[in-house]
Enzyme design. Sequence first.
Site, PDB file in Angstrom:
ATOM      1  N   LYS A   9       0.825  -1.200   0.000  1.00 57.65           N
ATOM      2  CA  LYS A   9       0.000   0.000   0.000  1.00 57.65           C
ATOM      3  C   LYS A   9       0.867   1.261   0.000  1.00 57.65           C
ATOM      4  O   LYS A   9       1.928   1.285   0.610  1.00 57.65           O
ATOM      5  CB  LYS A   9      -0.901  -0.007   1.241  1.00 57.65           C
ATOM      6  CG  LYS A   9      -1.834   1.183   1.362  1.00 57.65           C
ATOM      7  CD  LYS A   9      -2.593   1.121   2.685  1.00 57.65           C
ATOM      8  CE  LYS A   9      -3.540   2.316   2.804  1.00 57.65           C
ATOM      9  NZ  LYS A   9      -2.805   3.602   2.784  1.00 57.65           N
ATOM     10  N   LYS A  14       7.170   0.762   1.653  1.00 60.90           N
ATOM     11  CA  LYS A  14       7.626  -0.127   0.584  1.00 60.90           C
ATOM     12  C   LYS A  14       8.928   0.359  -0.052  1.00 60.90           C
ATOM     13  O   LYS A  14       9.856  -0.419  -0.270  1.00 60.90           O
ATOM     14  CB  LYS A  14       6.487  -0.225  -0.430  1.00 60.90           C
ATOM     15  CG  LYS A  14       6.798  -0.770  -1.785  1.00 60.90           C
ATOM     16  CD  LYS A  14       5.563  -0.719  -2.662  1.00 60.90           C
ATOM     17  CE  LYS A  14       4.932   0.664  -2.716  1.00 60.90           C
ATOM     18  NZ  LYS A  14       5.769   1.692  -3.347  1.00 60.90           N
ATOM     19  N   LYS A  40       5.270   8.796  -8.119  1.00 61.93           N
ATOM     20  CA  LYS A  40       5.976   9.749  -7.263  1.00 61.93           C
ATOM     21  C   LYS A  40       7.469   9.771  -7.553  1.00 61.93           C
ATOM     22  O   LYS A  40       8.149  10.753  -7.239  1.00 61.93           O
ATOM     23  CB  LYS A  40       5.755   9.416  -5.784  1.00 61.93           C
ATOM     24  CG  LYS A  40       4.320   9.494  -5.308  1.00 61.93           C
ATOM     25  CD  LYS A  40       4.236   9.544  -3.797  1.00 61.93           C
ATOM     26  CE  LYS A  40       4.967   8.405  -3.101  1.00 61.93           C
ATOM     27  NZ  LYS A  40       4.469   7.058  -3.442  1.00 61.93           N
ATOM     28  N   ASP A 128      -1.728  -0.166  -4.219  1.00 64.37           N
ATOM     29  CA  ASP A 128      -3.126   0.193  -3.969  1.00 64.37           C
ATOM     30  C   ASP A 128      -4.030  -0.252  -5.119  1.00 64.37           C
ATOM     31  O   ASP A 128      -5.187  -0.611  -4.928  1.00 64.37           O
ATOM     32  CB  ASP A 128      -3.252   1.710  -3.779  1.00 64.37           C
ATOM     33  CG  ASP A 128      -2.590   2.176  -2.507  1.00 64.37           C
ATOM     34  OD1 ASP A 128      -3.288   2.325  -1.493  1.00 64.37           O
ATOM     35  OD2 ASP A 128      -1.368   2.373  -2.522  1.00 64.37           O
TER      36      ASP A 128
END
Length: 254
Positions: A9, A14, A40, A128
């Site tokens: 998630k 992560k 990102k 996600d």
Amino acid sequence: MLKLAIYGKGGIGKSTTTANLAAAFATLGKKVIQIGCDPKADSTINLLGGEPMLPVMNYIRDHDEEPEQLSDIARKGFGGVLCIETGGPTPGLGCAGRGIITTFSLLEELELFETCKPDVVLYDVLGDVVCGGFAAPIREGYAEHILIVTSGEKMALYAANNIYTAVQNFEDRGYASVKGIILNRRNVENEYEKVAAFAGERGLEIIADIPRSPDITRYEDRGMTVIEGDALLPVSRIYLDLAEKLLKEEHKEI
């Protein structure tokens, strides 16, 4: 070649886990490539002294053409880890997963693996949404094993279950399989028991238990992994032990 995709998630740690694992493999003398598969584009920043690198999708937008050589889109970080970020589209103007598909296709054209001959390849993938491009490491043969990062929080376990289900949907096609669960603690009540129950119900092992450590934050504030900051710290030893375990198991499978 050990090829691992780390899913989890958003915000679960992560990228921190992946970068420290990459640094651990490098510390053990392995040639490593880390590919950040998140819009990102911050997966590799702590391998690069806190300096973000130009993502592949940004390069294509800025130059209106694909890069002609690996050096245009790759940088070496701590321990010689080769860092690549897929990036994503201009916000609101495209599919984020498309950036992964475009990057993977480009890396094949540039013969990344044939040229660099890595011992370990790590894909850091947003978990996600496990569809389209985000599922590419699972279904296109890029990764052989999946590691799922989760805490004992409800939404983290929910995302972990979605990832596990997605992998199971591809099981009959000989794609990547789930290697195990990495517990990245958030210090919620009965955290280990919750994650152990989740893993046990799916026949999985918790292969690493990472504490909530101020040392990780302290070194990230300096643009470093905790492995680079101090490889002798107990939390660093956890990452190194995990790297050694994965290498040993890979050797047994060969």
